[in-house]
Design a protein around this motif. Structure first.
Motif, short mmCIF file in Angstrom:
data_model
loop_
_atom_site.label_atom_id
_atom_site.label_comp_id
_atom_site.label_asym_id
_atom_site.label_seq_id
_atom_site.Cartn_x
_atom_site.Cartn_y
_atom_site.Cartn_z
N LEU C 322 74.23 67.31 18.34
CA LEU C 322 74.26 65.88 18.65
C LEU C 322 75.37 64.92 17.39
CD1 LEU C 322 70.42 64.88 19.25
CD2 LEU C 322 71.71 64.86 21.15
N GLU C 336 88.26 65.89 22.19
CA GLU C 336 88.08 65.97 23.12
C GLU C 336 87.47 67.74 22.34
OE1 GLU C 336 89.51 66.37 26.77
OE2 GLU C 336 90.65 65.24 26.38
N GLY C 339 83.46 65.85 20.67
CA GLY C 339 81.78 64.93 21.10
C GLY C 339 81.67 65.40 22.51
N LYS C 340 82.65 65.48 23.54
CA LYS C 340 81.94 65.34 24.89
C LYS C 340 81.35 66.51 25.01
CE LYS C 340 85.67 68.22 26.22
NZ LYS C 340 87.40 68.15 27.64
N PHE C 341 80.39 68.23 23.68
CA PHE C 341 80.25 68.94 23.89
C PHE C 341 78.53 68.36 23.73
CE2 PHE C 341 84.47 71.14 24.38
CZ PHE C 341 84.24 71.06 25.07
N MET C 342 77.91 67.02 23.24
CA MET C 342 77.10 66.69 22.56
C MET C 342 75.81 66.42 23.48
SD MET C 342 78.21 64.22 18.89
CE MET C 342 79.47 65.79 18.05
N VAL C 343 75.81 68.01 24.69
CA VAL C 343 74.47 67.44 25.15
C VAL C 343 74.57 69.23 25.42
CG1 VAL C 343 75.89 66.73 27.66
CG2 VAL C 343 73.66 66.21 27.47
N ASN C 344 73.10 69.34 25.95
CA ASN C 344 72.31 70.25 26.29
C ASN C 344 72.35 71.60 25.67
OD1 ASN C 344 70.86 69.07 28.05
ND2 ASN C 344 73.29 69.26 29.76
N GLN C 345 72.81 71.85 23.94
CA GLN C 345 73.60 72.92 23.04
C GLN C 345 72.57 72.58 21.97
OE1 GLN C 345 77.00 74.75 24.11
NE2 GLN C 345 78.04 72.50 25.14
N HIS C 369 74.75 76.27 24.79
CA HIS C 369 73.80 76.86 25.26
C HIS C 369 73.12 77.70 24.77
CE1 HIS C 369 76.65 74.11 27.76
NE2 HIS C 369 75.84 73.79 27.60
N TRP D 233 83.03 60.43 29.18
CA TRP D 233 81.30 61.01 29.75
C TRP D 233 81.59 62.21 28.43
CZ3 TRP D 233 79.21 60.00 33.69
CH2 TRP D 233 79.15 58.84 34.60
N HIS D 234 80.21 63.24 28.78
CA HIS D 234 80.49 64.14 28.16
C HIS D 234 80.86 65.29 29.74
CE1 HIS D 234 76.58 62.63 26.02
NE2 HIS D 234 77.07 63.71 24.81
N ALA D 235 81.28 66.54 28.80
CA ALA D 235 81.78 67.54 29.95
C ALA D 235 81.16 67.55 31.06
CB ALA D 235 82.31 68.47 29.20
N GLU D 236 79.85 68.12 30.80
CA GLU D 236 79.09 68.37 31.60
C GLU D 236 78.32 67.36 32.47
OE1 GLU D 236 75.79 70.60 30.29
OE2 GLU D 236 77.02 71.82 29.06
N TYR D 281 71.08 59.74 31.44
CA TYR D 281 71.51 59.78 30.07
C TYR D 281 73.36 59.72 30.31
CZ TYR D 281 72.40 61.32 26.01
OH TYR D 281 73.28 62.12 24.16
N ASN D 344 66.77 71.11 26.03
CA ASN D 344 67.74 70.42 27.12
C ASN D 344 67.49 69.26 27.65
OD1 ASN D 344 69.79 72.44 27.06
ND2 ASN D 344 68.12 73.79 28.62
#
Lengths: 386, 386, 386, 386
Positions: C322, C336, C339-345, C369, D233-236, D281, D344
């Motif tokens: 986060l 890029e 920041g855009k990878f800050m979810v689900n990892q 992940h 947006w997040h990439a995902e 989210y 997750n």
């Protein structure tokens, strides 16, 4: 001959009779993509009469509910956007009661339409609608079996199961001589376009079994390791067996060291002299190969069927579902009935214990993809003469 | 007649010739499941000779590398665990050079085996191996086209494209009278088991086009909205078109307001008088329906093929791939060659520009699933006589 | 301090050194979606310098090949259409030799650019490009291991494996007192934006292991049935284990009653005192739970890391990836990066045996992940003080 | 204080009240994997009391129906084989009436159990069971909305929609000073294990909005092209938007050039001053980024929540769902309630219009995967102080 309005009432009533022991909830679910919820069958068959007869031919008739055309349409591309089949099991509305109301509204209007003198077109479409309804009656029966038979409570559908011809044990064959035979419908009543264009087919000599393969015979195949020996299977059949971890026909369970199966009365011990049912084309083919025989072609079946009893099991043939040489698709929505399915499917001949009385005939062609087994599909062996 | 050892050298060399302009990297990739990496074809065809000839029939021969049997085995269930086809494109080893070394090692041993007097069994298996190699030569050519034609750099394969018969524009038909015709192989040379069991087939009268459908004719279908009109398509064909957003044959691109296609020399303007290629059965069927004609059956094709030129395009027929009435599968691995694929596929007849010289014949049966289009598959129209 | 042009040459050379033992074919394949073909890494890192430095900052420079921007772009949404990652393994062209030519062309131009006096912007972007290259060096090493380690021939990558610190067997812990600690980068050199915004974090007292968990300890978990006991696992972890039939870390095989693993030198017996590697977050978490301990948070790790040796295994933490409280994304493509990878990892801290020298630091945040295990990921245990 | 038996009756009755306007069919279907059929909720909550209270603590109690444990078990791994969630919508039996019978049977037995003096264990488990029931009441409400709101007939659930606080239009913020704050439950009543282990967290200064983001504000984001601009947006998240062709919150439809949404009373025009609901989210994050703000962390929310109104929308936070530093999982089935989901997922704080009265509190932690939007999830903005 039975009057059309009388036949209409009789056939339509039968659909409701098939559902008479269902609970409301049983009408709603769709446990696999090939199954439709019973209430959808009841609505869709009514929609057929409303769309093809009442709207066009009954003066002053307006659609019962314009949204129903979206909900109860099937695969009729020419009538608009199709409901994706997998979605049917998500629809709680219209309710079962509303579907019956719709049904009875359509029935009243149809009685009105059929009470006077009717055109050939109305006669033809009504007969088509009733045959369509009878096809759905068969699906209703097999879909209900699937819904109840895949419920962990294994509910009873009826107190008694359909009576069935059992095998005598004599493995007799009928011999048919080589020759050119006529194939296709040649009666005067109703038939589908796929039976028409009667034509000649040359057949080499062959023999065909008088009786269907039994549960007992199929069990021998299982016990000989048949599901695990690649040499009996199509490559795609073997992959299907492996991907689904299959070891027996649908509805068979091995419980407490005994083979049982689910039928209308619940979980019961397997009767060895009953004809096997609920097997796929892949399984039928593998069994026949194991027996060093083969499936009859649909032409061989049609030529010989006057010499054996049939009607308990749809019988897989070795023929792909293709148009007859002179086949031509009818114009309009009716033309979507058969032709567009003539690829990747195999022909079954005969009828089954849940086929509506009088609905089948020697020239009748049923068809399913080779992995399908929720129908009462069985197998009759054939062999060429040396 | 050509000596077997001489034929062996000639056929084996041709596989390497097909690859002569490839870069090492081109040998390795597998851009879709039906394509195999070129090095796999080179290894697999060598493995065939090693397994079925050298190990059993050449005294003292030991497998070149025991792991190769795992890597280069194909779909031969009876020889052990199959490599999942989709995995072939993940294997960087053995390298291309190692595969060629393996190939040349096998060739030297085969020369040894074929240099003396040979048994009927060795002769038969060698001929089978060479026909097997020729089948893979065709796949090599189409797989290489797919590999290069799906690379954003659109690399050139050869400076000149294969010459092709162009249409005259005269839409002539051959008429065949009704009757009973013999179908199947009746020569003295090699053929596959699926061509055997020559048998009679009754055919109603029909006519069949002298020329193949051209790019120009297919373009008319496209411009008439053919890909979007459900009435021309099988239900499954239409779903396939929609799911894949298809609007034209494979390798066609619409660039700068012009239709171009990828061929051996790169991206080129479409030639309207060339026969259309790279269409699926679904597209061939839809085109024929749009033309108010149909595809010939494989029997109609075989009976008529002496009266027209063929060999540039594999031609889709309206026949499902099924065993002939007297078909019996050979014992052992050879028996896995054809029979187990006889479901869910359609027959193509003829040959294509990349078929090895002398590899096809009037009775030859090719077969693919109805959605396949990376082969040089085209269409010839037929029609019944009224 | 090392001159930038000298550092450029040193770092760029290291990428090629990593690939020096590869065969051409090894550069091409992509056996799973997270792996990229080695030639893609070599091209992509060059594309980075071309795009962000040469095109904008070297007068007269024109792109080497306009199609390369399509082929070698990564996930930079702001620069145009992304190549779908799974497609990378299908591209045989550009060839390995062409990629090296491209690389050397870029290197010559970069030398030119760096030879004179350079702006802060060029300096900053070059340093970013070199750090980017070092990240890809780590991926190169792990992707090559995956490519060779999933080949049935298990090829050797290097004659000797990377040396590794082995465990002493003393299970010692460092104790950290509760308090408010500063977290984040506070040096003067390069760091990523995700390490910036140094800030305070309050930590309760805890203890953290001096050594990493070993293969031997992990084997005890396996032998205790750890992979089959739900109470140690996240629900999603357990599902992942079941769906993939996992019983051990990646690269472990049970052969001839012995645990072996694949490393740079081929298949070797497992060394019990080496730190375990190639485990997912799910496995790290389950192991810690089985040990009645837990993973450290990334903050606990950063505060304590001066008191233990690290650098052989990326260490899973219990922290989700986060932004830090004061995080702000840089403008433009550079923004890029993280920041855009800050979810689900989940965050990993430390470095691994294949991390480029000098590339890591105490504040460095890696992230994957929770199911990922092709990196040299291990586990260090922590526990709160009572 | 309310007696436990009285509270039991009140809470249990509320579940039935939520379902009081349903048709039987609405109880049965499961239109997506996260939704459960209403009858399943009614059965599952009863099963909870039967399993954890009646069987262990009520003398002489025997399970109502042993198959129900299979049908109504949820994700309790330690109690046996789990029913795969996607299967729930395929089960027509037990019927709705049978489920109510089961429910009332359990209620009678629970009244019996609670009528005398009860142990702490019974008290604790009953309170847990009632909180569990209240959680399912919220799911009942949102699942019913999903079932009816995805039916093409858009049926009405209730004549009036839940009243909701509307925005004043003043975009005011509360400022919180930096400092170390206590986080977690510190009351005396019930709470979940994931709220326990009250601990200190250091927070930099920040400001947080007094009001929730409204439909009107979210519409501005849409109209500014927010769903199509990758930089927010997040990439995902972006991939999720593209794969699902999303352009607005769930239940929003653009009909006749107007934005409408489905609520309890059917399809209605969107009210611009109501707080936005049914966003994921990913969407909450993208909106905040577009606003050049961010989501509050769960700690920032908890510290500030005494200073604003909350309870209409679950509010997405920027915190991943992880254990508090001193978290320990309870022994036995109760321990499966929270801990195993701590990966997750993102934390939501507050409550929603369909949360049971008294069920939420400042320390309450709700959690969902970042793509979930069938809950009444909204967004409140925060920002750090410079």
């Amino acid at each position: 001959m039975e009057a059309l309005s009388s036949k209409y009432k009789r056939v339509r009533k039968r659909s409701e009779d098939i559902c008479s022991t269902l609970k409301t909830e049983d009408y709603v679910v769709q446990p696999m993509v090939d199954v439709s919820p019973p209430k959808w069958h009841l609505g869709h068959t009514s929609w057929f009469f409303e769309t093809f007869l009442l709207i066009s031919h009954l003066k002053g008739y307006t659609p019962y509910d314009p949204t129903y055309s979206y909900v109860f349409n099937s695969y009729y591309e020419s009538l608009g956007v199709r409901v994706i089949r997998t979605d049917r099991g998500n629809l709680s509305r219209p309710t079962v009661e509303e579907v019956y109301d719709y049904r009875h509204h359509v029935d009243a209007a149809m009685e009105d339409l059929l009470s006077g003198s009717i055109s050939d077109q109305v006669n033809m479409l009504t007969v088509l609608g009733l045959n369509h309804e009878e096809q759905h009656q068969e699906l209703l029966a097999t879909d209900i079996k699937y819904i109840l038979g895949h419920n962990p409570l294994f509910p009873t559908y009826r107190e008694i199961s359909n009576p069935i011809r059992v095998a005598t044990g004599a493995e007799e064959f009928i011999v048919i001589q080589e020759g050119t035979y006529d194939i296709g419908f040649n009666g005067s009543g109703f038939c589908y376009d796929n039976e028409l264009a009667r034509h000649m087919v040359y057949l080499p000599a062959y023999k065909i079994a008088k009786e269907l393969v039994t549960n007992g015979q199929f069990l021998e195949f299982i016990e000989d390791g048949g599901y695990h020996k690649h040499e009996y299977w199509h490559a795609e059949g073997l992959e299907w067996v492996k991907n689904n971890n299959l070891v027996a026909p649908l509805y068979w369970h091995h419980m407490n060291n005994q083979w049982v199966h689910y039928n209308a009365t619940g979980i019961k011990p397997l009767k060895l002299d009953e004809p096997v049912a609920h097997i796929s084309y892949y399984e039928a083919f593998a069994f026949a190969t194991w027996k060093e025989m083969r499936l009859p072609t649909e032409f061989e079946w049609e030529v010989a069927c006057g010499q054996f009893d049939w009607g308990d099991r749809w019988e897989w043939t070795g023929s792909a579902y293709l148009p007859y040489p002179g086949y031509s698709k009818a114009a309009g929505p009716v033309g979507e009935y058969n032709g567009k399915f003539m690829v990747n499917q195999m022909v079954l001949r005969g009828a089954s214990v849940v086929t509506s009385p009088g609905h089948s005939r020697p020239s009748y062609r049923n068809f399913f993809h080779p992995h399908i087994r929720w129908q009462y599909s069985g197998v009759r062996l054939a062999q060429r003469m040396n």
